[in-house]
Design a protein around this motif. Structure first.
Motif, short mmCIF file in Angstrom:
data_model
loop_
_atom_site.label_atom_id
_atom_site.label_comp_id
_atom_site.label_asym_id
_atom_site.label_seq_id
_atom_site.Cartn_x
_atom_site.Cartn_y
_atom_site.Cartn_z
N ALA A 9 71.55 -2.36 -46.44
CA ALA A 9 71.12 -1.17 -46.90
C ALA A 9 71.71 0.15 -46.49
CB ALA A 9 69.74 -0.93 -46.55
N MET A 10 72.03 1.04 -47.29
CA MET A 10 72.84 2.32 -47.11
C MET A 10 71.63 3.52 -47.14
SD MET A 10 75.68 1.69 -45.99
CE MET A 10 76.89 3.02 -46.58
N LEU A 11 71.19 3.97 -46.04
CA LEU A 11 70.20 5.13 -46.00
C LEU A 11 70.57 6.52 -46.20
CD1 LEU A 11 66.65 4.75 -43.66
CD2 LEU A 11 67.67 6.63 -44.76
N LEU A 59 73.33 7.31 -43.35
CA LEU A 59 74.37 8.37 -43.59
C LEU A 59 73.61 9.66 -43.36
CD1 LEU A 59 74.68 5.97 -45.72
CD2 LEU A 59 76.64 7.22 -46.25
N THR A 60 74.52 10.59 -42.27
CA THR A 60 73.73 11.75 -41.63
C THR A 60 74.58 12.79 -42.18
OG1 THR A 60 74.80 11.42 -39.69
CG2 THR A 60 72.47 10.57 -39.82
N GLN A 61 74.17 14.20 -42.24
CA GLN A 61 74.94 15.20 -42.37
C GLN A 61 74.35 16.31 -42.09
OE1 GLN A 61 77.84 15.47 -45.47
NE2 GLN A 61 76.53 16.54 -46.70
N TYR A 62 73.27 16.76 -42.34
CA TYR A 62 72.61 18.30 -42.23
C TYR A 62 71.69 18.12 -40.90
CZ TYR A 62 69.68 22.37 -42.34
OH TYR A 62 69.04 23.23 -42.05
N GLU A 63 72.03 18.93 -39.75
CA GLU A 63 71.32 19.18 -38.63
C GLU A 63 70.85 17.66 -38.12
OE1 GLU A 63 70.75 21.48 -36.56
OE2 GLU A 63 71.27 23.54 -37.86
N PRO A 64 71.74 16.74 -37.81
CA PRO A 64 71.50 15.37 -37.42
C PRO A 64 70.82 15.31 -35.86
CG PRO A 64 73.67 15.76 -37.37
CD PRO A 64 73.27 16.99 -37.62
N LEU A 65 70.88 16.02 -35.12
CA LEU A 65 70.45 15.85 -33.87
C LEU A 65 69.28 15.37 -33.52
CD1 LEU A 65 71.73 16.63 -30.77
CD2 LEU A 65 70.29 18.51 -30.69
N LYS A 83 74.74 -8.55 -34.75
CA LYS A 83 75.17 -8.68 -35.88
C LYS A 83 74.27 -7.71 -37.10
CE LYS A 83 77.36 -13.14 -35.14
NZ LYS A 83 77.26 -14.55 -35.24
N GLY A 84 74.40 -6.59 -37.37
CA GLY A 84 73.82 -5.72 -38.12
C GLY A 84 73.12 -4.71 -37.41
N GLY A 85 71.76 -4.58 -37.44
CA GLY A 85 70.98 -3.61 -37.08
C GLY A 85 71.34 -2.14 -37.76
N ILE A 86 71.10 -1.08 -36.96
CA ILE A 86 71.21 0.33 -37.34
C ILE A 86 72.52 0.76 -37.07
CG2 ILE A 86 70.24 1.56 -35.38
CD1 ILE A 86 68.51 2.88 -37.70
N SER A 87 73.30 1.55 -37.94
CA SER A 87 74.43 2.23 -37.73
C SER A 87 74.28 3.61 -38.28
CB SER A 87 75.54 1.38 -38.23
OG SER A 87 75.78 0.08 -37.76
N LEU A 88 74.52 4.52 -37.25
CA LEU A 88 74.68 6.05 -37.76
C LEU A 88 76.11 6.44 -38.23
CD1 LEU A 88 72.86 7.40 -34.70
CD2 LEU A 88 71.79 7.02 -36.92
N LEU A 89 76.10 6.80 -39.44
CA LEU A 89 77.44 7.11 -40.31
C LEU A 89 77.65 8.56 -40.53
CD1 LEU A 89 77.16 3.97 -42.64
CD2 LEU A 89 78.22 4.03 -40.45
N VAL A 108 78.44 7.19 -49.63
CA VAL A 108 78.60 5.68 -49.66
C VAL A 108 80.15 5.38 -49.85
CG1 VAL A 108 77.89 3.62 -50.77
CG2 VAL A 108 76.44 5.43 -50.48
N TYR A 109 80.66 5.85 -50.73
CA TYR A 109 82.43 5.74 -50.89
C TYR A 109 83.12 6.16 -49.47
CZ TYR A 109 87.17 6.12 -52.47
OH TYR A 109 88.40 6.19 -52.48
N GLN A 110 82.69 7.24 -48.92
CA GLN A 110 83.53 7.27 -47.66
C GLN A 110 83.24 6.31 -46.63
OE1 GLN A 110 85.62 9.88 -47.10
NE2 GLN A 110 84.92 11.31 -48.81
N ASN A 111 82.12 5.43 -46.55
CA ASN A 111 81.61 4.49 -45.55
C ASN A 111 82.17 2.80 -46.10
OD1 ASN A 111 80.52 5.91 -43.04
ND2 ASN A 111 79.84 6.88 -44.85
N MET A 112 82.86 2.92 -47.16
CA MET A 112 83.30 1.70 -47.63
C MET A 112 83.82 0.61 -46.59
SD MET A 112 82.70 0.19 -50.38
CE MET A 112 82.81 1.71 -52.09
#
Length: 403
Positions: A9-11, A59-65, A83-89, A108-112
């Motif tokens: 999943a890409m959130l 996938l975070t961007q605006y005010e992610p703190l 193997k997996g879990g949550i990854s902040l991108l 999503v493309y930037q995180n290929m």
């Protein structure tokens, strides 16, 4: 034979939430508090956990703190896996220089590279700013049964709201025949929920094509989906019939909270088989004083109530003084409301305090707007507030007493 994960999943959680005004001044929309103890993103993450999806890129961007500290290592959602879990991108700097994500497809493309390490058969694209419960495993089954390249979850929305969404048309087999992103005059009210399942190989192909189009805004709804439709890809609509709300405005955020107070709410937070997980506040049980009255409301842990609460939601750690009436309102965490106060149809954000004998309510019953008090506001005794309290007004009225 495929050796990677079945589905990753890409959130998309970079939402600025401009239409929520002062509520999202210092935080991303998915981090907004909701429903007494949750944040909006908890619903999508819980859907992943309950659907058996164990690998989620956020996938975070605006005010992610605030969002990042809430997500932590993902343990409340059982997403703290090796193997997996949550990854902040977040957007990151490359040799050519760093840049913000231009649109949802670009993010999503930037995180290929993140996706390629799992080599999934399918990629689920979801958003962190919707309130709903959905079993994504059923969506995946539908996608597989249709031998689809892309499946979009769809819901019928009220006609007057249709122009806010991507609107599509489908034939009797469910195959999508037309897609319009936020049309001025919608042809129907079948809206995309912003929930997509792609075959990974097909998604890669079209994201590369989209990147090479200098005129593209690099957005799934505006660019990638119409391009796939034009290319005659097998695109199907998955009908969803549950509760779903895009809480993009102050009114919709207030309404979605208030919906939880119905006798038989369409969104049931008490279902044992589909729990909504969140970070625990570790507060003591709430306390109701001898004169307290509570009717059709949610009172969270750590609250101390001496007044009347009617048709309202109190988040953890709220204090309500003697002879105070709170009605049709959302009071977020650690708000202190003094004695003899009247609050009606308002949202008071976290860590604010309201002085004794103040009035936070409309002067008339004609206007429908919700009064919003931003976080860390200090409202003096005997104040009368009948419109959204802006940052500037607080500074003026309190002589700068703002944290």
């Amino acid at each position: 034979m495929h050796s990677g994960k079945e589905c990753v999943a890409m959130l998309l959680a970079g939402g600025e939430g401009k239409r929520l005004g002062i509520l999202t001044r210092d935080k991303a929309k998915p981090a907004l508090p909701f429903g007494g103890k949750y944040r909006i993103i908890d619903f999508t993450l819980s859907n992943c956990t309950n659907s058996g999806i164990d690998t989620v890129g956020v996938l975070t961007q605006y005010e992610p703190l605030i969002l990042n500290s809430h997500l932590g290592n993902g343990s409340p959602w059982d997403l703290d896996r090796r193997k997996g879990g949550i990854s902040l991108l977040p957007p990151f700097v490359r040799k050519k220089g760093g840049k913000w994500f231009k649109g949802t497809a670009d993010a999503v493309y930037q995180n290929m590279n993140f996706l390629e390490q799992y080599n999934p058969s399918y990629v689920l694209i979801i958003s962190g700013d919707h309130i709903y419960k959905m079993d994504y495993s059923m969506l995946l089954e539908y996608h597989q049964s249709k031998d689809a390249d892309l499946t979009i979850a769809v819901i019928e929305v009220p006609w007057e709201e249709a122009s806010r969404f991507g609107i599509l048309d489908k034939n009797e087999t469910g195959r999508i025949t037309e897609f319009q992103e936020k049309p001025d005059i919608p042809k129907n009210n079948l809206a995309s929920m912003g929930v997509y399942i792609f075959n990974f190989d097909m998604m890669k192909q079209f994201l590369f094509k989209d990147q090479n189009n200098i005129k593209s805004s690099n957005d799934f709804g505006k660019d990638v989906l119409p391009l796939m439709l034009k290319s005659n890809c097998r695109m199907f609509a998955y009908p969803f019939h549950g509760y779903w709300k895009d809480v993009g405005t102050t009114e919709s955020l207030w309404q979605a909270n208030i919906d939880l107070l119905e006798n038989n709410p369409n969104l049931d937070l008490y279902e044992q088989h589909w729990p909504i997980y969140t970070v625990s506040t570790n507060q003591p049980p709430h306390y109701l004083g001898p004169e307290a009255k509570v009717e059709q409301s949610m009172i969270s842990d750590g609250c101390t109530v001496f007044g009347e609460i009617n048709h309202s939601i109190l988040f953890p750690g709220v204090t309500v003084g003697h002879k105070t009436i709170v009605k049709d309102s959302i009071i977020m965490s650690n708000v202190i409301i003094g004695s003899g106060v009247k609050v009606e149809k308002a949202i008071i954000a976290e860590n604010s305090s309201v002085g004794n004998n103040s009035r936070i309510c409309r002067l008339d019953n004609v206007t429908e707007d919700i009064i919003v008090i931003r976080e860390y506001s200090i409202i003096p005794h005997d104040s009368i507030i009948n419109s959204t309290y802006t940052f500037k007004e607080i500074i003026l009225r309190t002589g700068g007493k703002l944290k």
